[in-house]
Design an enzyme around this catalytic site. Structure first.
Site, PDB file in Angstrom:
ATOM      1  N   HIS A   1     -19.006   9.789   0.470  1.00  0.00           N
ATOM      2  CA  HIS A   1     -19.250   8.453   0.731  1.00  0.00           C
ATOM      3  C   HIS A   1     -20.774   8.217   0.677  1.00  0.00           C
ATOM      4  O   HIS A   1     -21.612   9.141   1.365  1.00  0.00           O
ATOM      5  CB  HIS A   1     -18.708   8.409   2.436  1.00  0.00           C
ATOM      6  CG  HIS A   1     -18.925   6.859   2.746  1.00  0.00           C
ATOM      7  ND1 HIS A   1     -18.157   5.762   2.526  1.00  0.00           N
ATOM      8  CD2 HIS A   1     -19.892   6.292   3.641  1.00  0.00           C
ATOM      9  CE1 HIS A   1     -18.634   4.890   3.013  1.00  0.00           C
ATOM     10  NE2 HIS A   1     -19.704   5.276   3.784  1.00  0.00           N
TER      11      HIS A   1
ATOM     12  N   ARG B   1       1.013  -1.149   0.068  1.00  0.00           N
ATOM     13  CA  ARG B   1       0.006   0.077  -0.095  1.00  0.00           C
ATOM     14  C   ARG B   1       0.991   1.260  -0.112  1.00  0.00           C
ATOM     15  O   ARG B   1       0.503   2.221  -0.870  1.00  0.00           O
ATOM     16  CB  ARG B   1      -0.926  -0.091   1.247  1.00  0.00           C
ATOM     17  CG  ARG B   1      -2.087   0.880   1.074  1.00  0.00           C
ATOM     18  CD  ARG B   1      -3.169   0.496   2.546  1.00  0.00           C
ATOM     19  NE  ARG B   1      -3.484  -0.988   2.153  1.00  0.00           N
ATOM     20  CZ  ARG B   1      -4.794  -1.295   1.386  1.00  0.00           C
ATOM     21  NH1 ARG B   1      -5.227  -0.329   0.864  1.00  0.00           N
ATOM     22  NH2 ARG B   1      -5.048  -2.441   1.454  1.00  0.00           N
TER      23      ARG B   1
HETATM   24  C1  GRF Z   1     -19.882   6.693  -5.194  1.00  0.00           C
HETATM   25  O1  GRF Z   1     -21.436   6.520  -4.846  1.00  0.00           O
HETATM   26  C2  GRF Z   1     -19.098   7.027  -4.026  1.00  0.00           C
HETATM   27  O2  GRF Z   1     -19.458   7.463  -3.101  1.00  0.00           O
HETATM   28  C3  GRF Z   1     -18.580   5.413  -3.995  1.00  0.00           C
HETATM   29  O3  GRF Z   1     -18.388   4.958  -5.173  1.00  0.00           O
HETATM   30  C4  GRF Z   1     -19.310   5.695  -6.138  1.00  0.00           C
HETATM   31  C5  GRF Z   1     -18.704   6.117  -7.297  1.00  0.00           C
HETATM   32  O4  GRF Z   1     -19.690   6.439  -8.564  1.00  0.00           O
HETATM   33  N1  GRF Z   1     -17.509   5.381  -2.877  1.00  0.00           N
HETATM   34  P1  GRF Z   1     -19.150   6.978  -9.909  1.00  0.00           P
HETATM   35  O5  GRF Z   1     -17.996   6.242 -10.148  1.00  0.00           O
HETATM   36  O6  GRF Z   1     -18.813   8.361  -9.428  1.00  0.00           O
HETATM   37  O7  GRF Z   1     -20.287   6.843 -10.707  1.00  0.00           O
END
Ligand code: GRF
Length: 187
Positions: A103, A60
């Site tokens: 999130h 990582r």
């Molecule tokens: C979003 O809902 C984000 O919060 C989550 O993954 C999704 C990404 O969607 N962690 P996108 O690739 O922007 O359509």
């Protein structure tokens, strides 16, 4: 503030950010994904800093170093995570308080990668979106914005996630604009 966006998925949040006219210097993906196509459509450079290890052997720190080098090569000052699938807590060593994340839940509830499914499994009637500053601890940094989204009868993970993302795309864009307007991440 020069912005770099990190993504791993379809890139609909990225699309909303770019469509809102927010200037982005570079989009970095950790795997081949739709976000690269979105970047190309908007004429933004996309770089693949590929993650090839997924097991215990994943280094990582080394991956974070590669990511940071790529961000620095584009003189990025503000990092915007938009569905980035690799956890890189040590990014804050280089970008303390300068990394945003979205999130798909009302933090501190349902941290982690399966927030939508877990909210559904828990039977909550309200979930939502949280935009926050990234710190060493995953999904735990200072909250900049939150908005509730109802869970409706018959929701599947996909349907609920799409309802959340409809709010997320607007809220993330508004929050990034506010950060740019005031010239600092925290109000
Ligand atoms: C979003 O809902 C984000 O919060 C989550 O993954 C999704 C990404 O969607 N962690 P996108 O690739 O922007 O359509």
């Amino acid at each position: 503030m020069r912005i770099g966006v990190l993504a791993s998925g379809g890139g609909t949040n990225l699309d909303a950010i770019l469509s809102a006219g927010i200037p982005v210097e570079v989009v970095i993906v950790d795997r081949p994904c739709g976000a690269t196509t979105v970047a190309a459509r908007h004429g933004v450079v996309a770089e693949l800093v590929e993650r090839t290890e997924w097991g215990a052997s994943f280094d990582r720190d080394l991956y974070t170093e590669r990511l940071v080098k790529t961000l620095q090569a584009h003189a990025v000052e503000l990092v915007v995570m938009a569905g980035f699938g690799t956890v890189v807590p040590r990014i804050v060593d280089t970008y303390p308080g300068q990394v945003l994340n979205t999130h798909p839940a009302l933090l501190p509830a349902f941290k982690g990668w399966h927030a939508v499914r877990e909210a559904l499994d828990a039977g909550v009637k309200i979930t939502g979106v949280t935009i926050h500053v990234v710190t060493e601890e995953v999904d735990a940094g200072p909250i900049l914005a939150q908005e509730a989204v109802p869970v409706l009868a018959g929701d599947t993970e996909e349907i609920l996630h799409e309802r959340i993302k409809n709010v997320e795309r607007r809220l993330y864009t508004e929050t990034i604009k506010a950060v740019l307007d005031r010239g600092s991440v925290l109000p």
